[in-house]
Enzyme design. Sequence first.
Site, short mmCIF file in Angstrom:
data_model
loop_
_atom_site.label_atom_id
_atom_site.label_comp_id
_atom_site.label_asym_id
_atom_site.label_seq_id
_atom_site.Cartn_x
_atom_site.Cartn_y
_atom_site.Cartn_z
CG HIS A 299 -5.69 0.47 12.97
ND1 HIS A 299 -6.46 2.13 12.70
CD2 HIS A 299 -5.13 0.48 11.59
CE1 HIS A 299 -6.38 2.62 11.46
NE2 HIS A 299 -5.66 1.85 10.93
CD GLU A 300 -2.53 -1.85 10.70
OE1 GLU A 300 -3.26 -2.15 9.51
OE2 GLU A 300 -2.25 -0.93 11.15
CG HIS B 25 -7.63 -1.57 7.99
ND1 HIS B 25 -8.14 -0.79 7.55
CD2 HIS B 25 -6.40 -1.03 8.42
CE1 HIS B 25 -7.68 0.46 7.64
NE2 HIS B 25 -6.44 0.13 8.57
N GLY C 294 3.45 2.09 10.76
CA GLY C 294 3.15 1.31 11.99
C GLY C 294 3.01 -0.19 11.56
CD GLU D 137 -2.94 1.18 2.44
OE1 GLU D 137 -2.74 0.44 2.81
OE2 GLU D 137 -3.56 2.09 2.29
CG MET E 15 0.12 -3.26 4.77
SD MET E 15 -0.81 -1.81 4.39
CE MET E 15 -1.99 -2.65 3.63
CD GLU E 16 -4.66 -1.92 5.77
OE1 GLU E 16 -3.69 -1.42 6.60
OE2 GLU E 16 -5.56 -1.29 5.00
CD GLU F 281 -5.96 3.40 6.79
OE1 GLU F 281 -6.25 3.25 8.02
OE2 GLU F 281 -5.29 2.83 5.95
N1 B3K Z 1 -2.87 0.87 5.93
C1 B3K Z 1 -1.38 1.02 6.34
C2 B3K Z 1 -1.01 2.34 5.82
C3 B3K Z 1 -0.35 2.41 4.60
C4 B3K Z 1 0.70 3.41 4.38
C5 B3K Z 1 1.15 3.63 3.05
N2 B3K Z 1 2.15 4.73 2.73
C6 B3K Z 1 -1.60 0.87 7.84
C7 B3K Z 1 -2.79 1.13 8.38
O1 B3K Z 1 -3.15 2.42 8.43
O2 B3K Z 1 -3.50 0.65 8.96
ZN ZN Z 2 -5.40 1.76 8.85
#
Ligand code: B3K
Ligand code: ZN
Length: 879
Positions: free
Chosen positions: A303-304, A307, A267, A127, A269-270, A326
């Site tokens: 959070h992840e 998602h 942080g 992402e 990634m989901e 988000e």
């Molecule tokens: N969806 C990812 C963030 C990706 C960032 C890309 N530059 C983590 C999160 O918000 O859960």
């Molecule tokens: Zn997120």
Amino acid sequence: MTKNTQVIYLKDYQVPVFIIETTDLDIRIGDEYTSVVARLKVSRNPASDADTSELVLQGGSGIKLQEVMMNGLILDDSDYDLEDAALSIYQCPETFELTTQCLIQPQLNTTLEGLYKSGGMYCTQCEAQGFRNITYYLDRPDALSIFTTRISADKERYPILLANGNPVEQGELDNGEHFAVWHDPFPKPAYLFAMVAGDLVRQDDVFTTMSGRKVDLQIFVEAHNSHKCDHALASLKRSMLWDEKVYGREYDLDLFMIVAVDDFNMGAMENKGLNIFNSDCVLADPATSSDAMFERIEGIVAHEYFHNWSGNRVTCRDWFQLSLKEGFTVYRDSQYTADTYSAAVKRIDDVTVLRTHQFAEDAGPMAHPIRPASYIEINNFYSVTVYEKGAEVVGMIHTLLGDELFRKGSDLYFDRHDGQAVTTDDFIAAMSDASGVDLNQFTRWYSQAGTPTLTVTDVYDAACHEYRLTVEQSTPATPECQLKQPFHLPLRMALLDVNGVQMPLTLKNVGLLPNKDVVLNITKASETFVFEGVTHEPVPSLLRGFCAPVKLDYGYTQAQLLFLASKDTDGFCRWEACQRLLIDAVAQAMLKPVGYQLELELVTMLRSSLVDETLDPAMVAKLVQLPSEAYLAENQSTVDVDLIHAGREAMRVAIAQALESQLLDCYQRNHDTGPFSQTGNAIGKRALKNTCLSYLNSLDDFNYQAIAQVQYDLQANMTDVGAALQILTGHKNSDISAPLLADFYQRWQHDSQVVCQWFAMQAGANLPGRLTHVKALLEHDAFDIRNPNKVRSLVGSFIRSAINFHCADGSGYEFVADMILRLDPINPMIAANLAKPLGRFKPHTIHRQELMQAQLHRLSQAKLSSDVYEVVSKALAAS
Ligand code: B3K
Ligand code: ZN
């Protein structure tokens, strides 16, 4: 100033001309090259009426295309066009199989987007647009495909081979290699693709879903971190249960994996079934991680995980819709933390982040609505606005609909759009259709940037027992829009009588309201609400729970604020009243810092919180803490960082002088000597006692230094050790700080998470003249410019130390610009993050504005990535 300045507009969105039904990847990891064979089953998209038979696939500049085949036949040069960023196949039939073979070099990929190497392991971050660095593909979130991934690699160095979904096959190959095949039955966009190859150990757990299915939970880490997984596993199970209970959402695969990676841009990634986490956001142990880190990790794990529904099952149509997943997911994780721990404390924390960072972004050159209308580099829009303001917007919908209808709306959203890539308008439509609430005007929150100000005035008519409340809203111009239309927002409020009791509310033309806490629908630029039967003059408690992301301007008197600070039944408003009084007091201290003394009323207010043993200690810590310098800056029309620093320091001393014995008593009462505990109460007690210890040490008294030293020497847990160290290293006398920092490094040099804390503590110390020290640390063996955590802990922390970054001689700005230039060719995303604070020159004194602009001009002369270019050019356009 750069090669790539193409602006992408939301209004130009078009559905994809082709669909990739299935994606079969064969990824062979080799030392010099990794080969990627992608077999795609492609068909025309019936939803597209584009008059073309050309399939355009995106690809990064690091890919070497070896071969293209259509339906098993090798294509020659005239059948396709290959440019830096795209592979165009001419004359495609209605359905066909396209096979590409490419070579990539992940070990040279320092951008950490796509497939790259972190230490000894291969991992991915796709992402937003990293997948195109792995192979040529329809790299857009509305292109959903079913993925099967075969990975092969040397077995000894990469015994673990992972990808999304379920394992379907594995086996041995010649030359000491092995392979694994994974299949993900859920169609997904390429940004959710993930794979890992490395030498990792596994920690296992299991969760039984509400329908009785057993889900295996696995965390993969390097062997030396195997003792740091318990907290993440426990957090994951709590989150899974909570999402079933609160949103009725069950996990869908039989396996949920998390992998910890040291080099990671953000942080976590989901990725479907295979979350990849920055080590720092998943690994925890009380000896090495503070309570705040534990809390942060739990929030990120939740959070992840959340998602999986808000993002993966229902994903975004295009990247302009980022806040769809988000904003909603941040809202969900905030609710989770509020439900699991203290709701009032969580609200205070969230509002603090919003006011400190998002309000600043919304007032600066990078201001954008939560659904931007255009971008140059999407990575710049993973912003506090899209995330945190996006969450506030979802929270407002919840407040407007109430609990039951909000749940009905989210059920409808998930059911209606499961398996689809949708827009924020679809989200609003589901919420509105399910509830019957008209959200048409509300959609302005998605298209207008800027922080509205609510100016509230009131009149009490003692003769008629009438209380009139007038609410006016206005929103400043932002780069993308000069004239703002009024927003629809909820204003939660109550009227308090002399004893702080909420009065019954009778609204003219409506009647007696069911609750003493009302949500007013604000829709106009100015409107008046008349309350009848108000027997004596009330004190209004406004914007309860911070129900909208706005600035409230109501002319509270000091007496009213003192009243609310002790009596308001809303935890957030009570804290808010305290903060307003403290902010006003710091403003006084800024005028005359030397010998500043606290007003008696404030001493009484702070004392009553400190001595009240019935209150939650975490809340007391919040009530007595001073706002940070950055938070204070948000309240100034012209920011003079030195004045703010001096005023705040004077205030700290004044509080310590006035309440010395209560602070000491409170420290001692909350200093647990028993076994380490992580209950909410124990965490709150540590926060409170360390707040007290910090105040006491502003007195420069050897006795308090000694207490901090004892706390450090005890090495009981990182919360206490870190707090003591921060207090002692914040001391001007380096004879005190230097040996302690050396001792700390000596103890923890083997643990990169703690080394980052060590960097951050030194770079962020609120003492003048840190730059020389920070420059020296850049040369330290433990620093690595390619590791984002190290850059954030050293350079990011330096930027947060306002008196150093904004040093009047401009040296801080020059240093940060130097770092941006060094980093940009290595990792443009991290470089652009460092450039954002440099672009926010507007509120500062003219002299500093000029110095900041000079560095922006200097940057603009260089060859920049599109990431940094966008930040620098938008900042200069605002100068
Ligand atoms: N969806 C990812 C963030 C990706 C960032 C890309 N530059 C983590 C999160 O918000 O859960
Ligand atoms: Zn997120």
